[in-house]
Design a protein around this motif. Structure first.
Motif, PDB file in Angstrom:
ATOM      1  N   GLU A 129       0.857  -1.101  -0.101  1.00 40.43           N
ATOM      2  CA  GLU A 129      -0.008  -0.012  -0.049  1.00 40.43           C
ATOM      3  C   GLU A 129       0.867   1.402   0.029  1.00 40.43           C
ATOM      4  O   GLU A 129       0.346   2.625  -0.653  1.00 40.43           O
ATOM      5  CB  GLU A 129      -1.017  -0.102   1.034  1.00 40.43           C
ATOM      6  N   SER A 130       2.037   1.261   0.585  1.00 35.28           N
ATOM      7  CA  SER A 130       3.049   2.427   0.636  1.00 35.28           C
ATOM      8  C   SER A 130       3.334   2.833  -0.518  1.00 35.28           C
ATOM      9  O   SER A 130       3.613   3.852  -0.872  1.00 35.28           O
ATOM     10  CB  SER A 130       4.022   2.240   1.698  1.00 35.28           C
ATOM     11  N   PHE A 131       3.386   2.078  -1.757  1.00 31.90           N
ATOM     12  CA  PHE A 131       4.258   2.336  -2.818  1.00 31.90           C
ATOM     13  C   PHE A 131       3.313   1.956  -4.155  1.00 31.90           C
ATOM     14  O   PHE A 131       3.617   2.274  -5.224  1.00 31.90           O
ATOM     15  CB  PHE A 131       5.321   1.606  -2.969  1.00 31.90           C
ATOM     16  N   ARG A 132       2.403   1.080  -4.033  1.00 35.54           N
ATOM     17  CA  ARG A 132       1.294   0.483  -5.130  1.00 35.54           C
ATOM     18  C   ARG A 132       0.961   1.562  -6.194  1.00 35.54           C
ATOM     19  O   ARG A 132       0.504   1.479  -7.274  1.00 35.54           O
ATOM     20  CB  ARG A 132       0.551  -0.571  -4.738  1.00 35.54           C
ATOM     21  N   SER A 133       0.753   2.726  -5.683  1.00 37.82           N
ATOM     22  CA  SER A 133       0.133   3.876  -6.230  1.00 37.82           C
ATOM     23  C   SER A 133       0.877   5.210  -6.344  1.00 37.82           C
ATOM     24  O   SER A 133       0.633   6.182  -6.766  1.00 37.82           O
ATOM     25  CB  SER A 133      -1.389   4.396  -5.838  1.00 37.82           C
ATOM     26  N   ASN A 154       7.651  -4.028  -8.523  1.00 32.61           N
ATOM     27  CA  ASN A 154       6.474  -4.546  -8.359  1.00 32.61           C
ATOM     28  C   ASN A 154       5.657  -4.592  -9.640  1.00 32.61           C
ATOM     29  O   ASN A 154       5.331  -5.933  -9.999  1.00 32.61           O
ATOM     30  CB  ASN A 154       5.373  -3.725  -7.403  1.00 32.61           C
ATOM     31  N   ALA A 155       6.057  -3.603 -10.421  1.00 24.62           N
ATOM     32  CA  ALA A 155       5.394  -3.826 -11.786  1.00 24.62           C
ATOM     33  C   ALA A 155       5.789  -4.578 -12.764  1.00 24.62           C
ATOM     34  O   ALA A 155       5.359  -5.661 -13.212  1.00 24.62           O
ATOM     35  CB  ALA A 155       5.622  -2.294 -12.518  1.00 24.62           C
ATOM     36  N   VAL A 156       7.355  -4.826 -12.731  1.00 26.53           N
ATOM     37  CA  VAL A 156       7.936  -5.801 -13.557  1.00 26.53           C
ATOM     38  C   VAL A 156       7.757  -7.265 -13.008  1.00 26.53           C
ATOM     39  O   VAL A 156       7.444  -8.015 -13.941  1.00 26.53           O
ATOM     40  CB  VAL A 156       9.591  -5.318 -13.415  1.00 26.53           C
ATOM     41  N   VAL A 157       7.787  -7.522 -11.885  1.00 27.29           N
ATOM     42  CA  VAL A 157       7.482  -8.744 -11.072  1.00 27.29           C
ATOM     43  C   VAL A 157       5.919  -9.159 -11.594  1.00 27.29           C
ATOM     44  O   VAL A 157       5.845 -10.321 -12.110  1.00 27.29           O
ATOM     45  CB  VAL A 157       7.753  -8.818  -9.617  1.00 27.29           C
ATOM     46  N   SER A 158       5.081  -8.271 -11.227  1.00 26.72           N
ATOM     47  CA  SER A 158       3.647  -8.568 -11.531  1.00 26.72           C
ATOM     48  C   SER A 158       3.406  -8.988 -13.149  1.00 26.72           C
ATOM     49  O   SER A 158       2.816  -9.720 -13.335  1.00 26.72           O
ATOM     50  CB  SER A 158       2.771  -7.660 -11.055  1.00 26.72           C
ATOM     51  N   VAL A 159       3.648  -8.030 -14.007  1.00 30.87           N
ATOM     52  CA  VAL A 159       3.621  -8.279 -15.267  1.00 30.87           C
ATOM     53  C   VAL A 159       4.212  -9.292 -15.999  1.00 30.87           C
ATOM     54  O   VAL A 159       3.730  -9.976 -16.802  1.00 30.87           O
ATOM     55  CB  VAL A 159       4.087  -6.835 -16.011  1.00 30.87           C
ATOM     56  N   THR A 185       6.629   7.209  -8.537  1.00 26.35           N
ATOM     57  CA  THR A 185       8.136   7.857  -8.201  1.00 26.35           C
ATOM     58  C   THR A 185       8.633   6.892  -7.196  1.00 26.35           C
ATOM     59  O   THR A 185       9.926   7.126  -7.015  1.00 26.35           O
ATOM     60  CB  THR A 185       7.618   9.066  -7.510  1.00 26.35           C
ATOM     61  N   ASN A 186       8.196   5.736  -6.532  1.00 22.55           N
ATOM     62  CA  ASN A 186       8.903   4.672  -5.801  1.00 22.55           C
ATOM     63  C   ASN A 186       9.507   3.855  -6.619  1.00 22.55           C
ATOM     64  O   ASN A 186       8.794   3.148  -7.500  1.00 22.55           O
ATOM     65  CB  ASN A 186       8.002   4.563  -4.833  1.00 22.55           C
ATOM     66  N   VAL A 187      10.829   3.380  -6.249  1.00 20.84           N
ATOM     67  CA  VAL A 187      11.452   2.277  -6.823  1.00 20.84           C
ATOM     68  C   VAL A 187      10.758   0.868  -6.737  1.00 20.84           C
ATOM     69  O   VAL A 187      10.751   0.274  -7.356  1.00 20.84           O
ATOM     70  CB  VAL A 187      12.937   2.092  -6.529  1.00 20.84           C
ATOM     71  N   ASN A 188      10.352   0.830  -5.260  1.00 18.29           N
ATOM     72  CA  ASN A 188       9.332  -0.510  -5.175  1.00 18.29           C
ATOM     73  C   ASN A 188       7.882  -0.536  -6.127  1.00 18.29           C
ATOM     74  O   ASN A 188       7.771  -1.723  -6.506  1.00 18.29           O
ATOM     75  CB  ASN A 188       8.900  -0.344  -3.699  1.00 18.29           C
TER      76      ASN A 188
END
Length: 462
Positions: free
Chosen positions: A53-57, A67-72, A60-63
């Motif tokens: 929740e701290s970074f999913r939206s 997360n995007a690369v791993v998820s996609v 600007t956050n590297v996390n």
């Protein structure tokens, strides 16, 4: 070993991968899947509920981008590849035994029985709640019954299961949603000072059960983190009931996906796709179609998720207003498209002759997949759980993947070295000895030289 590919829908020019390399290619794919699965599993070892929740939206956050690369690219795809390779392995095991004239059925079911036992140990003693050994043992028993079905019919199981799974998950979602709506009604009545009816009191109890088992409240999430950072008995007391629910109550819901993937793998091996027997141009077609359609779908799913469900509260509000999550239909199709594209890319790279040193190491990791998979859990529990180094909920999301890289490096180095001196990984040897119910050879008579391109593998077909 005789001809393994019994049907092929495409020409096999240019020359296919040599016979002795076919199982080695499956080993390499298994190795890729095994290492890739850790990308998705490690947050389960290390991160508390709602950690994203701290970074999913927040782009600007590297996390967010990790997360995007791993998820996609990887989420669901590596598990799909592992299931497909497992299905191919069922066929390889059966064919190898049939060539020797030995009885196959009893041997195979004993093999799957012990895999189920190992899964129980993995989940309840090593404490990995995401264990797949138990599930794969159960699925393997079903795959065996369908091993002689025509590949075209086996492949049809994938879309059929996708639709059936969506239907089942929708019914399950609507049941949870009904409990949520009843809970909201009861809490509103309580807030207004109205006396609660028996049904409303029951609604509060039912939703509390949902929180304890599936959707923890904020307070529950904090308490669960405390448990995970405690001693072995406390961690086990928290995780074992969750694992048992997956192995019993939820098994009828989750089994179909893995079963369909294994049957797909069995069909693709018989067609020659997983053994490198298609023409390069046909692998390129699969690659272009898979990435061309699958990537936009996966990217859209990720975008939809972080815009519509940025937090627990947002997700609950959406549940209260949306009766059917139609976007869920995208997942099974983008996953298959992308895993097929991934396999096509890996096969093309394998056949090209480039990075063969890396593929030799991946083959060794794949041959020792059982040992390496359990080793992931042993290493990660000792790093993150409270009875180990207690790094649970202590790292940034992106930092977890430095741990992943370290485990990858360890297994890519140790696996080929181990197989120079031993015929099998240690758990593979135990599994084999239990399957045949007698002690199997373990050490090599003399250290083996590193495998060359035309050597026969010592994979799970023995």
């Amino acid at each position: 070993m005789g001809e393994l590919v019994t049907e092929s829908p495409v020409p096999t020019r240019p020359a296919p991968v040599a016979e002795a390399q076919r199982v080695r290619l499956v080993d390499a794919l298994r190795g890729v899947a095994l290492l890739g699965i850790l990308l998705m599993n490690i947050p389960g070892f290390a991160m508390p509920s709602y950690f994203s929740e701290s970074f999913r939206s927040d782009p600007t956050n590297v996390n967010f981008w990790v997360n995007a690369v791993v998820s996609v690219f990887f989420e669901g795809k590596m598990r799909a590849l592992f299931g497909m390779v497992f299905g191919a392995g069922v066929l390889l095991f059966v064919m190898k035994k049939e060539q020797t004239g030995r009885s196959v059925t009893g041997l195979f079911y004993r093999r799957m029985f012990w895999l189920i036992v190992f899964g129980l140990v993995h989940a309840h003693l090593i404490l990995w709640v995401g264990d797949i050994l138990y599930l794969y043992g159960v699925c393997g028993m079903l795959v065996y019954l369908l091993r002689n079905v025509r590949p075209a019919y086996l492949v049809l199981g994938v879309p059929l299961v996708a639709v059936a799974s969506f239907t089942a998950s929708t019914l399950f979602y609507q049941d949870v949603r009904a409990k949520r709506l009843a809970y909201v009604e009861a809490t509103h009545a309580a807030a207004e000072g109205k006396p609660l009816t028996a049904e409303q009191n029951e609604a509060l109890v039912r939703w509390r059960e949902v929180e304890k088992t599936m959707i923890p409240s904020r307070e529950d999430a904090k308490e669960n983190t405390r448990k995970m950072k405690s001693d072995y008995a406390t961690v086990a007391g928290y995780l074992r009931p969750l694992a048992w629910r997956m192995e019993t109550i939820f098994l009828p819901l989750v089994i179909w996906d893995s079963l369909a993937l294994m049957l797909l793998g069995l069909a693709l091996y018989r067609w020659g796709f997983l053994s490198g027997n298609w023409a390069n141009r046909d692998y390129w077609k699969v690659l272009v179609i898979g990435y061309g359609i699958g990537l936009p779908l996966a990217i859209y799913s990720f975008y939809f998720s972080y815009t519509h469900n940025p937090s627990l509260e947002a997700g609950l509000r959406r549940m209260e207003t949306v009766p059917i999550q139609w976007v869920g239909l995208i997942y099974p199709f983008q996953r298959i498209l992308l895993v097929m594209a991934h396999v096509a890319a890996l096969v093309l790279l394998y056949k090209s002759g480039y990075v063969q040193g890396l593929f030799r190491r991946l083959e060794a990791v794949g041959q020792m997949a059982f040992t390496n998979y359990v080793m992931h859990s042993v290493i990660c529990t000792l790093i993150f759980f409270g009875y180990g180094l207690n790094y649970y909920a202590e790292m940034e999301f992106y930092q977890l993947y430095f741990v992943v890289l370290g485990i990858w490096a360890l297994q890519l180095v140790v696996s080929p070295l181990w197989l120079q001196y031993f015929l099998f990984g240690p758990l593979e040897w135990v599994w084999r000895s239990l399957t045949y119910w007698r002690r199997q050879p373990f050490r090599r008579a003399e250290p083996a030289a590193p495998r060359e391109a035309d050597e026969s593998p010592a994979a799970l077909v023995k």
